[in-house]
Design an enzyme around this catalytic site. Sequence first.
Site, PDB file in Angstrom:
ATOM      1  N   ASP A  86       0.844  -1.206   0.000  1.00 40.20           N
ATOM      2  CA  ASP A  86       0.000   0.000   0.000  1.00 40.20           C
ATOM      3  C   ASP A  86       0.872   1.246   0.000  1.00 40.20           C
ATOM      4  OD1 ASP A  86      -2.311   1.876   1.053  1.00 40.20           O
ATOM      5  OD2 ASP A  86      -3.290  -0.027   0.613  1.00 40.20           O
ATOM      6  N   ASP A  87       0.306   2.338   0.430  1.00 37.36           N
ATOM      7  CA  ASP A  87       0.919   3.667   0.409  1.00 37.36           C
ATOM      8  C   ASP A  87       2.306   3.672   1.085  1.00 37.36           C
ATOM      9  OD1 ASP A  87       1.306   6.358   0.299  1.00 37.36           O
ATOM     10  OD2 ASP A  87      -0.474   6.897   1.462  1.00 37.36           O
TER      11      ASP A  87
ATOM     12  N   TRP B 216      -6.108   1.797  -7.077  1.00 40.61           N
ATOM     13  CA  TRP B 216      -6.089   3.194  -7.565  1.00 40.61           C
ATOM     14  C   TRP B 216      -6.873   4.024  -6.561  1.00 40.61           C
ATOM     15  CZ3 TRP B 216      -5.377   4.932 -13.105  1.00 40.61           C
ATOM     16  CH2 TRP B 216      -5.669   6.288 -13.276  1.00 40.61           C
ATOM     17  N   ASP B 217      -6.140   4.815  -5.796  1.00 35.92           N
ATOM     18  CA  ASP B 217      -6.766   5.556  -4.691  1.00 35.92           C
ATOM     19  C   ASP B 217      -6.969   7.015  -5.078  1.00 35.92           C
ATOM     20  OD1 ASP B 217      -7.757   5.982  -2.169  1.00 35.92           O
ATOM     21  OD2 ASP B 217      -6.034   5.132  -1.119  1.00 35.92           O
ATOM     22  N   MET B 218      -7.809   7.708  -4.324  1.00 35.65           N
ATOM     23  CA  MET B 218      -8.087   9.130  -4.558  1.00 35.65           C
ATOM     24  C   MET B 218      -8.544   9.670  -3.215  1.00 35.65           C
ATOM     25  SD  MET B 218     -10.543  11.542  -5.167  1.00 35.65           S
ATOM     26  CE  MET B 218     -11.030  12.804  -6.278  1.00 35.65           C
ATOM     27  N   ASN B 219      -7.644  10.418  -2.543  1.00 40.29           N
ATOM     28  CA  ASN B 219      -7.881  10.661  -1.123  1.00 40.29           C
ATOM     29  C   ASN B 219      -8.248  12.076  -0.726  1.00 40.29           C
ATOM     30  OD1 ASN B 219      -7.691   8.122   0.055  1.00 40.29           O
ATOM     31  ND2 ASN B 219      -5.474   8.117  -0.142  1.00 40.29           N
TER      32      ASN B 219
ATOM     33  N   CYS C  59     -10.631   3.014  -5.283  1.00 38.43           N
ATOM     34  CA  CYS C  59     -10.721   3.352  -3.862  1.00 38.43           C
ATOM     35  C   CYS C  59     -10.714   4.871  -3.765  1.00 38.43           C
ATOM     36  CB  CYS C  59      -9.486   2.763  -3.167  1.00 38.43           C
ATOM     37  SG  CYS C  59      -9.280   3.291  -1.454  1.00 38.43           S
TER      38      CYS C  59
ATOM     39  N   ASP D 242     -12.821   2.615   4.675  1.00 35.85           N
ATOM     40  CA  ASP D 242     -11.621   2.492   5.505  1.00 35.85           C
ATOM     41  C   ASP D 242     -11.976   1.914   6.870  1.00 35.85           C
ATOM     42  OD1 ASP D 242      -9.853   3.326   3.648  1.00 35.85           O
ATOM     43  OD2 ASP D 242      -9.664   5.376   4.393  1.00 35.85           O
TER      44      ASP D 242
HETATM   45  C1  GLA Z   1      -6.877   5.571   1.761  1.00 37.33           C
HETATM   46  C2  GLA Z   1      -7.328   4.162   1.496  1.00 37.33           C
HETATM   47  C3  GLA Z   1      -6.637   3.228   2.451  1.00 37.33           C
HETATM   48  C4  GLA Z   1      -5.154   3.342   2.307  1.00 37.33           C
HETATM   49  C5  GLA Z   1      -4.728   4.776   2.502  1.00 37.33           C
HETATM   50  C6  GLA Z   1      -3.261   4.973   2.178  1.00 37.33           C
HETATM   51  O1  GLA Z   1      -7.353   6.034   2.956  1.00 37.33           O
HETATM   52  O2  GLA Z   1      -8.703   4.068   1.603  1.00 37.33           O
HETATM   53  O3  GLA Z   1      -7.058   1.898   2.225  1.00 37.33           O
HETATM   54  O4  GLA Z   1      -4.769   2.887   1.034  1.00 37.33           O
HETATM   55  O5  GLA Z   1      -5.459   5.659   1.688  1.00 37.33           O
HETATM   56  O6  GLA Z   1      -2.874   6.276   2.343  1.00 37.33           O
END
Ligand code: GLA
Length: 730
Positions: free
Chosen positions: A365-366, A476-479, A525, A547
Site C-alpha cells: 500500500d501507500d 487506484w486511490d483518490m484521497n 478506492c 476504511d
Molecule cells: C486511503 C485508502 C486506504 C489506504 C490509505 C493509504 O485512505 O482508503 O485503504 O490505502 O489511503 O494512504
Amino acid sequence: MAIQFDLSKKIFKLDTCTTSYVIGLSPEGYVGHIYYGPRLNFMCTNSLLRMEERPYTPSVNRREKCSFLDFFPMEYPTGGIGDYRESCLDVRSENGSMACEIFYQHHTIQKGKPALNGLPASFGAENEVETLEIFCEDPVLKLQVVLSYSVFVQEDIITRNVKILNQGTGRLRLEKVYSACLDMDNEEFEMLYLCGSWARENHLRRGKVRRGRQRISSNKGESGHQEHPFLALVTPETTQTTGKVYGMHFVYSGNFLAQAEQTQFGQVRMVMGINPEEFCWNLEPGCEFQAPEAVLVYSNEGLGKMTRSLHDFYRSHMIRSKYLYQKRPILINNWEATYFDFDTEKLLSIAREAQKDGIEMLVMDDGWFGKRNCDDSSLGDWYVNEEKLPQGLPDLVNKVREIGLEFGIWFEPEMISPDSGLYRAHPDWVIRIPGREPGQSRAQYVLDLSRPEVRDYAYESVARILRSAPISYLKWDMNRQLCDMGSSYLAADAQQELFHRYVLGVYEMQERLVTEFPDLLLENCSSGGGRFDPGMLYYSPQIWCSDDTDAMERLRIQEGAAMLYPLSSIGAHISDCPNHVTGRTTPFATRGHVALAGTFGYELDITRIPKEDRCQIPGQVETCRRYQHLIRTGDYYRIASWSEAAPYDCWEVAAKDRREALVTYVQVLAVPNIHSRKVLLQGLAPEKRYILEETGEVYTGEELIYCGFLIKELYGDCQSRLYHFVAAKE
Ligand code: GLA
C-alpha cells in the site's frame, strides 16, 4: 421485440421481462411519459398525457402552453418555457436568454446499444438489449436533443442517456444537463437513499416525499462518501419482498444531483444528473455533449427484487474485467499492518507467513515511493523509495513471487503533494484559482486532469511501474475532494467545465490502463468508499468499500452497498483488533464471515496477530474458496437488518439453480432469555429437500421459505454463524 412503436397512437412501449415503460407524443410533438410499472400485454392509450383536461386557470382548453405544461408528464423537461418544475436541460443562447423547447422529429430502434463517447456505460449483445433513440429539436436554438433508452429485457433494467448537439451557428451554454426524469403521480412515496461520511458510508435512509424539492447530491468532485448517486421512490408498505420501487442509479463518478419533487397537483418528478452547481458547458456549433447514463429499475416485489436486477445487470452489462467471474486472489494488504513503516524485509516476512496460510497475493500500500514516510509528501514522485526498497521494485516483486504470492501495488495518480519534485517542477499542474492559496486536504493538492500533459504524466507514472515488473493488481486511490476549482489550461469562460472535465480525465486514464493491461486486477478506492459508483465499476470489478474495517460497522456499510452492487465488487478485508477506526474488538471468526460478503482479504500484520486468530486463517481461506463461486454468481437476499433495528443481521446468497444457499447470521448484541431466532429463507425451490451441511439435518425448501429456520441464540456479542444448505440428490 423489446421496443414497439404504434404509429397511429404515437406511442412507444418498452418491455422487459416484468416491466413496461410507455412514452407518448403529444400533437405538438412534446415527448410525454405515460407509464412505468408492471409489464403491459397490450398497447395503451395516451390519455395519461392529460391533453383533454381543462387547463388549471379557468378558461377553455386551448392547449396554451402556460396552462398545461406545468402538469404535462415530460420525458425530458427543458427550462424557461413554462414548466416550473425542475428542468433537465437549461440552455443559454448567445443573446443571453435561457429557454429551450424540444419537439419530436424522428426516432430509430436498433438491436444492441451504442457506446457513450468518453463515458462508462452499460453494454450488451444484440440479443440482450435494444435501443430507442428519440431525436428532438429546438427549432429556434437549432439544438438537437437525442433521448436514448436501452432495454435490458432479462434484467428488468432500462438505461437512459441524453446527447445534445448544437446544429446552429452560435455558441450555446449548457447550464444544466440531467440524464433522466420520471414524472409520476404521487403514491405517498418515500425516498430511499444511501448516505454517510468517511468510515461510515452507505447508511440507508428513508423518509416521506414532502411538498417541494428534496435532493441528495455531491459537489465534491467525486460521487462522495456523503450521499450516493442513487435514489428510489418506494410506496410506504415497501419491504424486501413487498411494495413498489422506482430506482435510479447514476453511472457517473463526479458531482451529481438526485431529486424528488412533489408538485402543486400532487405529482412527483424524479430526476438524476450532473449537479448543475458550478457546471456549465460551452457547446460550439457542430459540437455535441454526451450526458452520463442513468440506470432505471422498477420492482413491484419490494427492494429485494430491485437488488437482484441491479446485481445481474452490473455483473452482465457493466463490469468488463475478466476477473468478474474468475476466482479472485485472496490478498493481504500491508496498510493497517505497517502504515508507512515498512521495508523489503518486512514485506517479505508478511508474504512468507501469508503463504503458509494459503493467502495468494501481497499488496504493498501507500509509502513505497518518493520520500513518503507519512502522508505529507511525495505524491506525484512515483519512483521507488530506495531507503525502504534498496534493491528496487522488480527485485521485491520477484522475491514475493518466489515465495508463491502474486504482487499488487497502491497508487494515487490524481494527486500531488506540495512537497514533491513534481510540484516544484509544475506548480501550474494543480487545480487552483490564480491569487488564491489552494486548500490542502491530507496535505495534498489535486492535479488538473483537464490538461492532456497532466493526464499523460499521471498515466505514464503508473504504466511505467506496471511495465517494470510482473504486477498483478493495482489499487487506484483518490484521497481528497476537490475545491478551489481553477485551471490555467481552460479559458475564463470554460472554468465551469472543470469538474466534469476532471471526471472525464479519470475515465480516460483508466480506459488506457485497462486497455494496456487487460490482465491487471484493478481495485478503485477513494479514502474507502468515496467514489464507489457504477461508473468506476466499468473499469474495476471491485472497489474498496470503506476504511472502516470494523465488522459491526461493516454490517451497515456493506448492507447499503449490497442493496445496489454485487457482493463480488465490494472490497472487504479482515483486520486486527482493537479496530483502528472504532477501537472495538470483535471475534476473528465474525470478521471473516463479514468479509466473506465481499471480495475477502486481509489487512493486518500476520506476523504479529494473536495465535488464536492466526490459526483460524487457513480455515477462513478454505471457506472463502469453497463459497466464492456462490458469492460471485448467486442471488442475494437480505433476510434481517441490524441497521433497521433487528437485534441481528442476516443475509443469504442462493445459487441461481437453487441447489445451494449460504446464510450468514450475525448476532450483534446478545439478548438474555431468548433461545432461538426464526428466519425465513428465500431463493430456494419449495419442492426440493435441502441438507444443512454442518449437521446433516434435512429440510424441505417450502419449510425453510414459509415456516422458517431456527437459529439458536449464540453466546456473546458480535457472534456469527454460516449455514450452508445443499439440495439433496433426488
Ligand atoms: C486511503 C485508502 C486506504 C489506504 C490509505 C493509504 O485512505 O482508503 O485503504 O490505502 O489511503 O494512504
